[in-house]
Design a protein around this motif. Structure first.
Motif, PDB file in Angstrom:
ATOM      1  N   SER A  56       0.833  -1.214   0.000  1.00 28.27           N
ATOM      2  CA  SER A  56       0.000   0.000   0.000  1.00 28.27           C
ATOM      3  C   SER A  56       0.862   1.255   0.000  1.00 28.27           C
ATOM      4  O   SER A  56       0.610   2.198  -0.767  1.00 28.27           O
ATOM      5  CB  SER A  56      -0.940   0.001   1.218  1.00 28.27           C
ATOM      6  OG  SER A  56      -1.873  -1.060   1.134  1.00 28.27           O
ATOM      7  N   MET A  57       1.882   1.296   0.864  1.00 25.88           N
ATOM      8  CA  MET A  57       2.773   2.458   0.913  1.00 25.88           C
ATOM      9  C   MET A  57       3.538   2.596  -0.399  1.00 25.88           C
ATOM     10  O   MET A  57       3.753   3.708  -0.896  1.00 25.88           O
ATOM     11  CB  MET A  57       3.744   2.331   2.089  1.00 25.88           C
ATOM     12  CG  MET A  57       3.109   2.454   3.461  1.00 25.88           C
ATOM     13  SD  MET A  57       2.767   4.184   3.890  1.00 25.88           S
ATOM     14  CE  MET A  57       2.120   3.969   5.563  1.00 25.88           C
ATOM     15  N   LEU A  99       6.368   2.306   8.900  1.00 25.07           N
ATOM     16  CA  LEU A  99       5.268   2.413   7.940  1.00 25.07           C
ATOM     17  C   LEU A  99       4.746   1.026   7.584  1.00 25.07           C
ATOM     18  O   LEU A  99       5.520   0.107   7.324  1.00 25.07           O
ATOM     19  CB  LEU A  99       5.746   3.110   6.667  1.00 25.07           C
ATOM     20  CG  LEU A  99       6.451   4.451   6.820  1.00 25.07           C
ATOM     21  CD1 LEU A  99       6.748   5.047   5.453  1.00 25.07           C
ATOM     22  CD2 LEU A  99       5.618   5.416   7.637  1.00 25.07           C
ATOM     23  N   THR A 100       3.437   0.901   7.558  1.00 26.10           N
ATOM     24  CA  THR A 100       2.844  -0.389   7.261  1.00 26.10           C
ATOM     25  C   THR A 100       1.430  -0.185   6.748  1.00 26.10           C
ATOM     26  O   THR A 100       0.897   0.928   6.769  1.00 26.10           O
ATOM     27  CB  THR A 100       2.830  -1.282   8.520  1.00 26.10           C
ATOM     28  OG1 THR A 100       2.345  -2.583   8.184  1.00 26.10           O
ATOM     29  CG2 THR A 100       1.952  -0.698   9.618  1.00 26.10           C
ATOM     30  N   SER A 101       0.837  -1.252   6.268  1.00 28.92           N
ATOM     31  CA  SER A 101      -0.601  -1.255   6.058  1.00 28.92           C
ATOM     32  C   SER A 101      -1.184  -2.149   7.137  1.00 28.92           C
ATOM     33  O   SER A 101      -0.511  -2.500   8.109  1.00 28.92           O
ATOM     34  CB  SER A 101      -0.963  -1.765   4.663  1.00 28.92           C
ATOM     35  OG  SER A 101      -2.358  -1.633   4.456  1.00 28.92           O
ATOM     36  N   THR A 102      -2.417  -2.516   7.002  1.00 24.26           N
ATOM     37  CA  THR A 102      -3.027  -3.522   7.864  1.00 24.26           C
ATOM     38  C   THR A 102      -3.762  -4.491   6.953  1.00 24.26           C
ATOM     39  O   THR A 102      -4.322  -4.085   5.930  1.00 24.26           O
ATOM     40  CB  THR A 102      -3.972  -2.888   8.897  1.00 24.26           C
ATOM     41  OG1 THR A 102      -4.449  -3.896   9.807  1.00 24.26           O
ATOM     42  CG2 THR A 102      -5.167  -2.214   8.242  1.00 24.26           C
ATOM     43  N   ASN A 103      -3.731  -5.776   7.292  1.00 23.48           N
ATOM     44  CA  ASN A 103      -4.427  -6.752   6.460  1.00 23.48           C
ATOM     45  C   ASN A 103      -5.931  -6.531   6.460  1.00 23.48           C
ATOM     46  O   ASN A 103      -6.609  -6.780   5.475  1.00 23.48           O
ATOM     47  CB  ASN A 103      -4.132  -8.172   6.932  1.00 23.48           C
ATOM     48  CG  ASN A 103      -2.682  -8.575   6.743  1.00 23.48           C
ATOM     49  OD1 ASN A 103      -2.071  -9.145   7.638  1.00 23.48           O
ATOM     50  ND2 ASN A 103      -2.108  -8.288   5.577  1.00 23.48           N
ATOM     51  N   ALA A 104      -6.430  -6.043   7.584  1.00 23.18           N
ATOM     52  CA  ALA A 104      -7.867  -5.774   7.706  1.00 23.18           C
ATOM     53  C   ALA A 104      -8.093  -4.943   8.963  1.00 23.18           C
ATOM     54  O   ALA A 104      -7.221  -4.846   9.835  1.00 23.18           O
ATOM     55  CB  ALA A 104      -8.656  -7.080   7.780  1.00 23.18           C
TER      56      ALA A 104
END
Length: 211
Positions: A56-57, A99-104
């Motif tokens: 995502s980033m 920095l990260t996304s989240t799976n849900a």
């Protein structure tokens, strides 16, 4: 604004309040360009910044800016040996920004993540001074159980293909709840509260990002 975009905005406004009750700051952006600018506004130049392999980033163009700008960008891929990787991980867990996304995430403001090497879930839970999460609205689920189902169905198979894992899902596209040596579903983290107010910032985006 389309009906879907308006619905996403309204849903984001609702879940943002839920995140705030859990000591996590949350924001909504209509486009990935807006999201990129907002994420970058949180990070002062000169900061040490690292990331958890987040598509995502990358898709929002954030990692490109940070890796070429006036930042101390720490990339775990720079390690050439296990010893270098361990030394680099010591810098990662002490970074100013992760920095990260989240799976849900749930409509009640909980983050749900499943990891293989578990560096990502470890840093979300503890270590870096600040965690910035970028997630598109299609990752919102009603319950934690639905989040886990979403991860196994929609996120894990393409992620396993991305990292070249030798797992059943890279052959069939369907999760087999495996215990393969290459399994990328080893640790599950549910973030339901942050004991440090504002440590975790969540940027929700209307445009689809990641898996």
């Amino acid at each position: 604004m389309s009906f879907i975009e308006n619905s996403h905005r309204l849903a984001a406004e609702t879940v943002i309040k839920k995140f705030e009750k859990r000591n996590m700051e949350a924001f909504y952006c209509a486009t990935k360009e807006e999201a990129k600018n907002l994420v970058l506004s949180f990070i002062p130049e000169g900061s040490s910044v690292t990331w958890g392999g987040t598509e995502s980033m990358k898709e929002a163009g954030i990692c490109d800016v940070l890796s070429t700008g006036n930042y101390n960008f720490i990339d775990r891929k720079d390690a050439k040996t296990p010893e270098e990787a361990r030394a680099l991980y010591g810098k990662i867990v002490c970074a100013d920004y992760f920095l990260t996304s989240t799976n849900a995430f749930t409509k009640n403001g909980e983050l749900v993540n499943i990891d293989g090497a578990s560096n990502r879930v470890a840093c979300i839970a503890h270590g870096p001074a600040n965690v910035i999460v970028l997630a598109s609205m299609d990752k919102m689920c009603s319950t934690i159980e639905e989040c886990i189902e979403r991860i196994h169905t929609h996120a894990a198979p393409p992620n396993a293909l991305r990292v070249g894992a030798d797992t059943p899902c890279t052959k069939t596209g369907v999760c087999a709840d495996c215990t393969s040596p290459s399994c990328i579903c080893c640790q599950t983290l549910i973030t339901r509260f942050s004991r440090i107010p504002g440590r975790i910032k969540i940027v929700l985006c209307n445009e689809k990002l990641g898996f």
